[in-house]
Design an enzyme around this catalytic site. Structure first.
Site, short mmCIF file in Angstrom:
data_model
loop_
_atom_site.label_atom_id
_atom_site.label_comp_id
_atom_site.label_asym_id
_atom_site.label_seq_id
_atom_site.Cartn_x
_atom_site.Cartn_y
_atom_site.Cartn_z
N LYS A 98 40.35 52.83 41.96
CA LYS A 98 41.51 52.62 41.23
C LYS A 98 42.02 53.64 40.49
O LYS A 98 43.20 53.87 40.36
CB LYS A 98 41.14 51.42 40.43
CG LYS A 98 41.04 50.01 41.29
CD LYS A 98 41.54 48.67 40.49
CE LYS A 98 41.32 47.51 41.06
NZ LYS A 98 41.48 46.32 40.32
N LYS A 107 40.73 45.87 53.18
CA LYS A 107 40.81 44.37 52.37
C LYS A 107 42.16 44.21 52.30
O LYS A 107 42.90 44.94 51.91
CB LYS A 107 39.76 44.25 51.44
CG LYS A 107 40.13 44.88 50.16
CD LYS A 107 39.49 44.54 48.92
CE LYS A 107 39.87 45.21 47.71
NZ LYS A 107 39.26 44.52 46.45
N LYS A 130 46.05 43.09 46.27
CA LYS A 130 47.30 42.69 45.69
C LYS A 130 47.86 44.35 45.38
O LYS A 130 48.98 44.77 45.34
CB LYS A 130 47.27 42.17 44.24
CG LYS A 130 46.85 40.94 44.60
CD LYS A 130 46.73 40.38 42.84
CE LYS A 130 45.20 40.03 42.45
NZ LYS A 130 44.75 39.02 41.68
#
Ligand code: TYM
Length: 332
Positions: free
Chosen positions: A112, A195, A198
């Protein structure tokens, strides 16, 4: 009764099929056999910048979706993380017991923070898994139903629990992840090597539960597959086709082998059409129920207030034990 606990971040207007099949469906299915605590992780959401109005709205929408998908407030405490101050409080204590290097090994931070550059990522994003450990340990649950991407966080949680128990006194239960093998990782429709996410998927790669069902059907019909013709399950070689079979099977309840048989000699177009139909039949009533629940603000607020009251009762008790064992001065 043994407990289960899990959480979800309110960081999108809608949950997606990865959330649902990887985790939320297990919440619904387990709730009769356990004492349940399910929460909306708004403190986790602010580890990256959020628009305040949007965040508050998404928190309510998240609650509405949980109820609409079958979490029963009579059986399960549904609450907002920030309504239970003990999460942040225990989070601090656990931060003081976590090694810097140990926190650094968490791969989700690496992924991230890579996007914005490590220097720009918040310290909260770095300590995120430790807050998650606090979320869990406060309730002493047996199981934590999540998708595969949370496994490493559960390992850290167990390590911290064990460390606390041996340094002080047995206080925490070591929780086990509850991960359904078949649906542990639902992949992106447009890039089936990743995957469904969001934050990382393109809109066309995600099936959102609250999308107009026609839009979802279209996304499924445009899913990336492979250059073969044969419909069979092989997650490594045929991730796109296997993902469609997984989604179909999970929702329709038809075993994958039986689906493969029924599609023998037929093409990918047929498979996509049938998956789209199954998904549309499923999301249409879900979406209507969610929108209905969103209308009744007081009802939803009441559910969250009840949930927070039940959660606070349990969480405060654990926190008191922790403060006492660590040696914090007890108020006179
Ligand atoms: P979050 O909000 O990213 O996702 C919620 C749940 O959905 C699962 N999930 C998936 N499962 C299968 N395939 C996918 N493509 C997929 N995408 C998401 C996630 O594994 C998760 O179970 N850190 C958590 C929230 C959290 C939490 C907790 C969970 C905070 N505190 C304590 C459990 C216990 C998260 O970001 O989930």
């Amino acid at each position: 009764r043994p407990r289960i606990l899990s959480g979800i971040q309110p960081t999108a207007d809608s949950f997606h099929f990865g959330n649902y099949l990887g985790a939320l469906r297990q919440w619904v299915n387990l709730q009769d056999d356990y004492e349940n605590f399910f929460f909306i992780a708004d403190l986790h959401a602010i580890t990256v910048e959020q628009d305040p109005k949007v965040l508050r709205e998404r928190t309510r929408r998240s609650a509405a979706q949980l109820v609409a998908m079958g979490i029963d407030p009579a059986k399960s405490a549904i609450f907002v993380q920030s309504h239970v101050p003990a999460h942040a409080q225990l989070g601090w204590v656990l931060q003081c017991m976590t090694g810097f290097g140990e926190a650094r090994r968490m791969t989700q931070f690496k992924d991230k923070s890579a996007k914005q550059g490590e220097g720009a990522a918040s310290v909260g994003l770095f300590t995120y898994p430790i807050l998650m450990a606090a979320d869990i340990l406060l309730y002493r649950p047996q199981y934590v139903p999540v998708g595969e991407d949370q496994r490493q966080h559960l390992e850290l949680t167990r390590d911290l629990a064990g460390r606390f128990n041996s340094r002080y006194k047995k206080t925490f239960r070591l929780p086990e992840p509850y991960i359904m093998k078949e649906t542990a990782k639902i992949v992106d429709l447009q890039d089936p090597t990743r995957k469904m996410s969001k934050s990382a998927s393109s809109p066309a790669g995600i099936v959102e539960m609250l999308d107009d069902p026609k839009v979802s059907a279209k996304k499924i019909r445009s899913a990336v597959t492979d250059s073969e013709m044969e419909i069979r399950f092989d997650a490594a070689e045929k991730p796109g086709v296997s993902n469609l079979l997984t989604i179909h099977s999970a929702i329709s309840g038809t075993p994958v082998e039986q689906l493969v048989e029924s599609f023998a000699g037929r093409g990918y177009g047929d498979l996509k059409k049938e998956v789209a139909d199954v998904v549309v039949d499923f999301v249409t009533p879900f979406r209507n129920r969610t929108l209905e629940l969103m209308e009744d603000r007081t009802h939803l607020d009441q559910i969250l207030a009840d949930g927070a009251a039940r959660a606070n009762e349990v969480a405060e008790r654990t926190l008191r034990d922790v403060y006492e064992r660590v040696g914090l001065a007890l108020p006179g």
